[in-house]
Write a protein that holds these residues in place. Structure first.
Motif, PDB file in Angstrom:
ATOM      1  N   ARG A  79       5.262 -69.700  16.129  1.00 46.37           N
ATOM      2  CA  ARG A  79       7.220 -70.186  15.108  1.00 46.37           C
ATOM      3  C   ARG A  79       6.954 -69.200  13.792  1.00 46.37           C
ATOM      4  N   LEU A  80       7.942 -69.177  13.196  1.00 46.03           N
ATOM      5  CA  LEU A  80       8.305 -68.805  12.069  1.00 46.03           C
ATOM      6  C   LEU A  80       8.165 -69.538  10.908  1.00 46.03           C
ATOM      7  N   ASP A  81       7.758 -68.842   9.977  1.00 48.00           N
ATOM      8  CA  ASP A  81       7.464 -69.317   8.433  1.00 48.00           C
ATOM      9  C   ASP A  81       6.555 -70.833   8.579  1.00 48.00           C
ATOM     10  N   TYR A  82       5.823 -70.005   9.084  1.00 43.19           N
ATOM     11  CA  TYR A  82       4.820 -71.874   9.156  1.00 43.19           C
ATOM     12  C   TYR A  82       3.974 -71.388   8.928  1.00 43.19           C
ATOM     13  N   HIS A  83       2.250 -70.686   9.751  1.00 46.46           N
ATOM     14  CA  HIS A  83       1.179 -70.946   9.652  1.00 46.46           C
ATOM     15  C   HIS A  83       1.244 -68.897   9.472  1.00 46.46           C
ATOM     16  N   SER A  84       0.302 -68.239   8.075  1.00 46.75           N
ATOM     17  CA  SER A  84       0.117 -67.075   7.639  1.00 46.75           C
ATOM     18  C   SER A  84      -0.506 -66.222   8.207  1.00 46.75           C
ATOM     19  N   HIS A  85      -0.967 -65.312   7.934  1.00 49.34           N
ATOM     20  CA  HIS A  85      -1.555 -64.009   9.000  1.00 49.34           C
ATOM     21  C   HIS A  85      -3.073 -64.646   9.028  1.00 49.34           C
ATOM     22  N   ASP A  86      -3.729 -65.209   7.640  1.00 48.57           N
ATOM     23  CA  ASP A  86      -5.061 -65.695   7.320  1.00 48.57           C
ATOM     24  C   ASP A  86      -5.463 -67.535   7.701  1.00 48.57           C
ATOM     25  N   GLU A  87      -4.029 -67.644   7.867  1.00 46.88           N
ATOM     26  CA  GLU A  87      -4.127 -69.326   8.048  1.00 46.88           C
ATOM     27  C   GLU A  87      -4.446 -69.446   9.718  1.00 46.88           C
ATOM     28  N   ILE A  88      -4.101 -68.729  11.010  1.00 45.89           N
ATOM     29  CA  ILE A  88      -4.179 -67.742  11.597  1.00 45.89           C
ATOM     30  C   ILE A  88      -5.918 -67.607  12.066  1.00 45.89           C
ATOM     31  N   LEU A  89      -6.061 -66.574  11.234  1.00 49.48           N
ATOM     32  CA  LEU A  89      -7.256 -66.729  11.214  1.00 49.48           C
ATOM     33  C   LEU A  89      -8.986 -67.620  11.315  1.00 49.48           C
ATOM     34  N   SER A  90      -7.315 -68.227  10.796  1.00 45.70           N
ATOM     35  CA  SER A  90      -8.576 -69.181   9.900  1.00 45.70           C
ATOM     36  C   SER A  90      -9.028 -70.485  10.808  1.00 45.70           C
ATOM     37  N   GLU A  91      -8.048 -70.909  12.200  1.00 48.54           N
ATOM     38  CA  GLU A  91      -7.983 -71.464  12.899  1.00 48.54           C
ATOM     39  C   GLU A  91      -8.487 -71.031  13.926  1.00 48.54           C
ATOM     40  N   LEU A  92      -8.339 -69.868  14.265  1.00 45.67           N
ATOM     41  CA  LEU A  92      -9.762 -68.883  14.771  1.00 45.67           C
ATOM     42  C   LEU A  92     -11.284 -68.874  14.481  1.00 45.67           C
ATOM     43  N   ASP A  93     -11.413 -68.993  12.845  1.00 49.56           N
ATOM     44  CA  ASP A  93     -13.056 -69.075  12.811  1.00 49.56           C
ATOM     45  C   ASP A  93     -13.285 -70.073  13.410  1.00 49.56           C
ATOM     46  N   TRP A  94     -12.605 -71.314  12.889  1.00 44.26           N
ATOM     47  CA  TRP A  94     -13.765 -72.872  13.176  1.00 44.26           C
ATOM     48  C   TRP A  94     -13.376 -72.662  14.476  1.00 44.26           C
ATOM     49  N   ILE A  95     -12.544 -72.260  15.653  1.00 40.11           N
ATOM     50  CA  ILE A  95     -12.727 -72.139  16.792  1.00 40.11           C
ATOM     51  C   ILE A  95     -14.096 -71.431  17.548  1.00 40.11           C
ATOM     52  N   GLY A  96     -14.236 -70.454  17.305  1.00 35.91           N
ATOM     53  CA  GLY A  96     -15.228 -69.500  16.881  1.00 35.91           C
ATOM     54  C   GLY A  96     -16.718 -70.203  16.765  1.00 35.91           C
ATOM     55  N   ALA A  97     -16.874 -70.991  15.880  1.00 39.16           N
ATOM     56  CA  ALA A  97     -17.746 -71.335  15.331  1.00 39.16           C
ATOM     57  C   ALA A  97     -18.254 -72.662  15.980  1.00 39.16           C
ATOM     58  N   LEU A  98     -17.181 -73.758  16.427  1.00 40.28           N
ATOM     59  CA  LEU A  98     -16.834 -74.656  17.291  1.00 40.28           C
ATOM     60  C   LEU A  98     -17.784 -74.497  17.976  1.00 40.28           C
ATOM     61  N   ARG A  99     -16.796 -73.506  19.307  1.00 38.24           N
ATOM     62  CA  ARG A  99     -17.942 -73.073  20.763  1.00 38.24           C
ATOM     63  C   ARG A  99     -19.315 -72.168  20.160  1.00 38.24           C
ATOM     64  N   LYS A 100     -19.352 -71.672  19.537  1.00 41.53           N
ATOM     65  CA  LYS A 100     -21.198 -71.355  19.012  1.00 41.53           C
ATOM     66  C   LYS A 100     -21.495 -73.104  18.607  1.00 41.53           C
ATOM     67  N   GLU A 101     -21.644 -73.565  17.487  1.00 41.25           N
ATOM     68  CA  GLU A 101     -22.428 -74.684  17.686  1.00 41.25           C
ATOM     69  C   GLU A 101     -22.239 -76.024  18.178  1.00 41.25           C
ATOM     70  N   SER A 102     -21.245 -76.263  19.015  1.00 43.23           N
ATOM     71  CA  SER A 102     -21.162 -78.163  19.158  1.00 43.23           C
ATOM     72  C   SER A 102     -20.939 -77.666  20.470  1.00 43.23           C
ATOM     73  N   GLN A 103     -21.220 -78.402  21.497  1.00 34.64           N
ATOM     74  CA  GLN A 103     -21.011 -78.340  23.352  1.00 34.64           C
ATOM     75  C   GLN A 103     -19.752 -78.915  23.471  1.00 34.64           C
ATOM     76  N   ILE A 104     -18.391 -78.947  23.094  1.00 33.99           N
ATOM     77  CA  ILE A 104     -16.866 -79.174  22.875  1.00 33.99           C
ATOM     78  C   ILE A 104     -16.226 -77.704  23.618  1.00 33.99           C
ATOM     79  N   ASN A 105     -15.564 -77.990  25.351  1.00 31.94           N
ATOM     80  CA  ASN A 105     -14.871 -77.750  25.932  1.00 31.94           C
ATOM     81  C   ASN A 105     -13.765 -76.911  24.699  1.00 31.94           C
TER      82      ASN A 105
END
Length: 343
Positions: free
Chosen positions: A60-86
């Motif tokens: 959606r418009l006017d909510y998350h910045s480009h860097d905020e979206i990248l940060s979401e993906l950073d956490w997901i990537g870390a969780l996939r590497k460092e946890s067993q959560i699907n």
């Protein structure tokens, strides 16, 4: 997001997705189909050559910045590497970046891609206790990871605090604009709002209770496949109280008679992974009302969405007032659940 359900709006977004799908190596013959539309629009791309389906999320418009979206993906990537959560894997573009964009009537819309995950959204009509015990375990694993993970220096996500939820510039709108809110109802919710502020100020934001959370673990963001529970849609992840994740999990059915049993099941799963002191458990009713008031504001500012309509619009407001009265009298959950657990 007024008019979000108009066909011309959907057609524009579909055309935009078609224009960027090649960045992921998706062939021109792949079918693009709208899957869900709330604030973001989620499309499924079904390849013509029998490759696995891909999920494309248009922000959606006017909510998350480009860097905020990248940060979401950073956490997901870390969780996939460092946890067993699907969790579904974010899919890079051909140039190894993660965000594409297209022009929508002069405004930029960001698009990200995820692997498709099989499973079915749990239903409120199902017996949810077993699933909530598993969800409690997953929530504790998320909180453990967030407590130990060193944030990237560029990490940016929103916070879900009293100020950002009910202050001068609330992220989801002002609850005072709630549909069918009369003067008497507003007085009750004003009292609730001030009570929440006092309790949250007293509770504080120490590291054992506040950190990075999913913030939207409701049923529509969960997928059950046999005995496996997967978590999707980290779009609202940010900094808030850990117990808020339970409140988010029962979004839109806070009045269900299942709630005490689901609370017990979630806590059982949570405690099997992470230490939880009584003071944190005692805050659960407060966070349920915090979330309920926040959703009441969201429905008022997103009344055209299917989610808001299904929630009942003005009926949801009246339900919030009734819950607030129970909570302010000390009747919500406490008598039926929390007090009994101490006996």
């Amino acid at each position: 997001m007024a008019g979000a359900h108009h066909q011309d709006f959907i057609d524009r977004l579909t055309k935009g997705v078609e224009s960027v799908k090649h960045h992921w190596g998706i062939d021109s013959g792949a079918r693009v189909r709208l899957l869900t539309l709330s604030e973001n629009a989620t499309f499924i791309v079904e390849a013509s050559d029998h490759k696995p389906s891909i999920i494309l999320r248009v922000h959606r418009l006017d909510y998350h910045s480009h860097d905020e979206i990248l940060s979401e993906l950073d956490w997901i990537g870390a969780l996939r590497k460092e946890s067993q959560i699907n969790i579904p894997e974010p899919l890079p573009l051909k140039d190894n970046s993660y965000i594409a964009s297209f022009d929508d009537e002069g405004q930029t819309r960001y698009v990200v891609a995820f692997e498709f995950m099989a499973g079915k959204e749990p239903s409120e009509n199902d017996s949810l206790s077993d699933g909530f015990e598993l969800l409690g375990k997953i929530s504790a694993e998320l909180h453990n990871h967030a407590s130990q993970w060193k944030l990237p220096t560029s990490f940016q996500r929103k916070s879900w605090t009293f100020q950002t939820s009910f202050g001068d510039k609330p992220l989801w709108g002002d609850w005072r604009e709630a549909i069918d809110l009369n003067a008497d109802d507003q007085d009750i919710l004003e009292t609730l709002c001030q009570t929440l502020k006092v309790k949250l100020d007293e509770y504080g934001t120490q590291e054992d209770r506040f950190g990075l959370i999913h913030a939207d673990l409701r049923l529509s963001n969960l997928l059950m496949e046999q005995d496996t529970l997967s978590v999707i849609d980290f779009d609202d992840c940010g900094f808030s109280w850990f117990m808020y994740d339970f409140a988010a999990a029962i979004s839109f059915y806070e009045t269900s008679p299942q709630v005490p049993a689901l609370t017990e099941a979630w806590l059982k799963g949570y405690r099997s992974v992470r230490l939880l002191e009584q003071q944190h458990e005692d805050m659960i009713p407060t966070f349920i009302l915090f979330r309920r008031l926040l959703l009441t504001a969201w429905i008022a500012s997103h009344s055209e969405t299917e989610t808001a309509i299904e929630a009942g619009l003005g009926d949801y407001t009246k339900g919030t007032v009734a819950l607030a009265q129970q909570y302010l009298k000390g009747d919500y959950l406490r008598a039926s659940f929390l007090e009994e657990r101490r006996l």
